[in-house]
Write a protein that holds these residues in place. Structure first.
Motif, mmCIF file in Angstrom:
data_model
loop_
_atom_site.group_PDB
_atom_site.id
_atom_site.type_symbol
_atom_site.label_atom_id
_atom_site.label_comp_id
_atom_site.label_asym_id
_atom_site.label_seq_id
_atom_site.Cartn_x
_atom_site.Cartn_y
_atom_site.Cartn_z
ATOM 1 N N GLY A 135 12.351 -1.009 49.311
ATOM 2 C CA GLY A 135 11.052 -0.357 49.096
ATOM 3 C C GLY A 135 10.762 -0.127 47.633
ATOM 4 O O GLY A 135 9.614 -0.168 47.196
ATOM 5 N N TYR A 136 11.792 0.091 46.839
ATOM 6 C CA TYR A 136 11.618 0.271 45.403
ATOM 7 C C TYR A 136 11.061 -1.001 44.778
ATOM 8 O O TYR A 136 10.195 -0.954 43.926
ATOM 9 C CB TYR A 136 12.945 0.660 44.748
ATOM 10 N N LEU A 137 11.567 -2.163 45.217
ATOM 11 C CA LEU A 137 11.058 -3.436 44.715
ATOM 12 C C LEU A 137 9.571 -3.566 45.032
ATOM 13 O O LEU A 137 8.781 -3.959 44.181
ATOM 14 C CB LEU A 137 11.840 -4.603 45.327
ATOM 15 N N TYR A 138 9.203 -3.206 46.249
ATOM 16 C CA TYR A 138 7.795 -3.253 46.638
ATOM 17 C C TYR A 138 6.957 -2.347 45.736
ATOM 18 O O TYR A 138 5.907 -2.741 45.242
ATOM 19 C CB TYR A 138 7.632 -2.834 48.102
ATOM 20 N N LEU A 139 7.447 -1.141 45.494
ATOM 21 C CA LEU A 139 6.717 -0.209 44.634
ATOM 22 C C LEU A 139 6.607 -0.740 43.208
ATOM 23 O O LEU A 139 5.570 -0.573 42.565
ATOM 24 C CB LEU A 139 7.387 1.165 44.639
ATOM 25 N N LYS A 140 7.646 -1.375 42.712
ATOM 26 C CA LYS A 140 7.605 -1.945 41.361
ATOM 27 C C LYS A 140 6.572 -3.070 41.296
ATOM 28 O O LYS A 140 5.812 -3.151 40.340
ATOM 29 C CB LYS A 140 8.980 -2.489 40.956
ATOM 30 N N VAL A 142 3.922 -3.522 43.231
ATOM 31 C CA VAL A 142 2.588 -2.931 43.337
ATOM 32 C C VAL A 142 2.186 -2.292 42.018
ATOM 33 O O VAL A 142 1.059 -2.463 41.542
ATOM 34 C CB VAL A 142 2.537 -1.903 44.502
ATOM 35 N N ASP A 143 3.115 -1.588 41.388
ATOM 36 C CA ASP A 143 2.839 -0.939 40.109
ATOM 37 C C ASP A 143 2.503 -1.965 39.027
ATOM 38 O O ASP A 143 1.543 -1.799 38.272
ATOM 39 C CB ASP A 143 4.050 -0.097 39.688
ATOM 40 N N LYS A 149 -4.040 -5.577 36.858
ATOM 41 C CA LYS A 149 -5.437 -5.504 37.272
ATOM 42 C C LYS A 149 -6.231 -4.596 36.329
ATOM 43 O O LYS A 149 -7.368 -4.903 35.970
ATOM 44 C CB LYS A 149 -5.540 -4.991 38.701
ATOM 45 N N ASN A 150 -5.637 -3.487 35.898
ATOM 46 C CA ASN A 150 -6.315 -2.574 34.983
ATOM 47 C C ASN A 150 -6.527 -3.194 33.611
ATOM 48 O O ASN A 150 -7.493 -2.887 32.927
ATOM 49 C CB ASN A 150 -5.531 -1.268 34.855
#
Length: 154
Positions: A135-140, A142-143, A149-150
């Motif tokens: 899940g940490y990989l997923y969060l990284k 996404v971040d 994108k910003n």
């Protein structure tokens, strides 16, 4: 999760040492074993297998140095580690599923096992042991995508 638990650190150190030792020994054996053949000697450094083994060796050595110095892990480092892990994974996958079946028993010598099997497996395990939580990989990811994108509004 920019710092490691003692257990993660110990396991990661062992895996990195396995990768470094296996890649160096496998590369040396590949160059030395075929030194009198067309594809051996210094020519082995032209091949993606050797190049990806050298790259993951450098990445693991730098990672090992960072672990011993208790440095935090940056986003850039995760990207570099990911690219190196993917490269060595491709090496192992192509060898095991494409080349080895066509070469038969001749494919399974020490240098091939080290550079095509041991190094990729240890590098993959090290990558996920360090992450520990998928899940940490997923969060990284996404971040990182949000940051990208910003920066590039469309």
């Amino acid at each position: 999760m920019n710092t490691f638990t003692p257990k993660q650190k110990a396991v990661s150190c062992v895996l990195k040492i396995v990768v470094i030792f296996s890649a160096i020994l496998g590369t040396f054996l590949s160059a030395y074993a075929g030194r009198h053949s067309f594809m051996g000697g210094s020519r082995v450094f032209m091949y993606f297998t050797i190049q990806s083994n050298i790259a993951i060796t450098i990445i693991c050595a730098a990672g090992l140095k960072g672990l011993f110095r208790n440095k935090s892990v940056s986003d850039l480092w995760w990207v570099i580690k990911f690219v190196g892990t993917v490269s060595i994974t491709l090496t192992g996958a192509v060898f095991c599923f494409v080349l080895a079946p066509t070469l038969g028993n001749a494919a399974w010598n020490l240098q091939n096992i080290l550079t095509h099997v041991v190094v990729p497996v240890a590098a993959i395990i090290d990558f996920f042991v360090v992450l520990l939580i998928v899940g940490y990989l997923y969060l990284k990811i996404v971040d990182i995508l949000k940051r990208f994108k910003n920066r590039n509004p469309s």
